[in-house]
Design a protein around this motif. Structure first.
Motif, PDB file in Angstrom:
ATOM      1  N   ARG A 131      -0.954   0.145   3.715  1.00  0.00           N
ATOM      2  CA  ARG A 131      -0.951  -0.812   2.595  1.00  0.00           C
ATOM      3  C   ARG A 131      -1.722  -2.080   2.968  1.00  0.00           C
ATOM      4  O   ARG A 131      -2.444  -2.638   2.150  1.00  0.00           O
ATOM      5  CB  ARG A 131       0.474  -1.171   2.185  1.00  0.00           C
ATOM      6  CG  ARG A 131       1.290  -0.028   1.709  1.00  0.00           C
ATOM      7  CD  ARG A 131       0.672   0.682   0.487  1.00  0.00           C
ATOM      8  NE  ARG A 131       1.149   2.050   0.419  1.00  0.00           N
ATOM      9  CZ  ARG A 131       0.393   3.135   0.491  1.00  0.00           C
ATOM     10  NH1 ARG A 131      -0.914   3.031   0.605  1.00  0.00           N
ATOM     11  NH2 ARG A 131       0.904   4.330   0.435  1.00  0.00           N
ATOM     12  N   ASP A 147      -5.307  -1.356   2.605  1.00  0.00           N
ATOM     13  CA  ASP A 147      -5.689  -1.339   1.180  1.00  0.00           C
ATOM     14  C   ASP A 147      -5.915  -2.756   0.650  1.00  0.00           C
ATOM     15  O   ASP A 147      -6.890  -3.017  -0.056  1.00  0.00           O
ATOM     16  CB  ASP A 147      -4.603  -0.651   0.345  1.00  0.00           C
ATOM     17  CG  ASP A 147      -4.435   0.829   0.668  1.00  0.00           C
ATOM     18  OD1 ASP A 147      -5.333   1.421   1.308  1.00  0.00           O
ATOM     19  OD2 ASP A 147      -3.388   1.384   0.275  1.00  0.00           O
ATOM     20  N   SER A 190      -9.699   6.459   3.397  1.00  0.00           N
ATOM     21  CA  SER A 190     -10.087   5.047   3.289  1.00  0.00           C
ATOM     22  C   SER A 190     -11.084   4.675   4.379  1.00  0.00           C
ATOM     23  O   SER A 190     -12.055   3.953   4.112  1.00  0.00           O
ATOM     24  CB  SER A 190      -8.853   4.150   3.358  1.00  0.00           C
ATOM     25  OG  SER A 190      -8.030   4.396   2.240  1.00  0.00           O
TER      26      SER A 190
END
Length: 75
Positions: free
Chosen positions: A20, A23, A68
């Motif tokens: 997270r 992100d 990612s």
């Protein structure tokens, strides 16, 4: 980012929070820091015992981190 850092500090297993964090860092335009966060998440996942590492949620989390990282490296 402060909330994620606080959650990581309290969490017994920080791998979800590392992803997270990555992100959020990507959204902030801080790709180098995001790479570090994603790599830390993958390292934490690798340290898990197989019975935890091989669960569907953790495998999904690892896929998210790898995807990612690939996205960042392709830019």
């Amino acid at each position: 980012l402060h909330r994620v850092a606080a959650a990581m500090a309290k969490a017994p297993r920080p791998e979800t929070w590392r992803v997270r964090q990555g992100d959020i860092l990507v959204k902030c335009g801080r790709a180098a820091e995001a790479v570090t966060a994603y790599r830390a998440a993958l390292a934490a996942i690798e340290e898990l015992p197989p019975r935890h590492r091989e669960t569907v949620p953790i495998e999904k989390l690892a896929r998210e981190a790898r995807t990612s990282l690939q996205r960042i490296s392709s830019n």
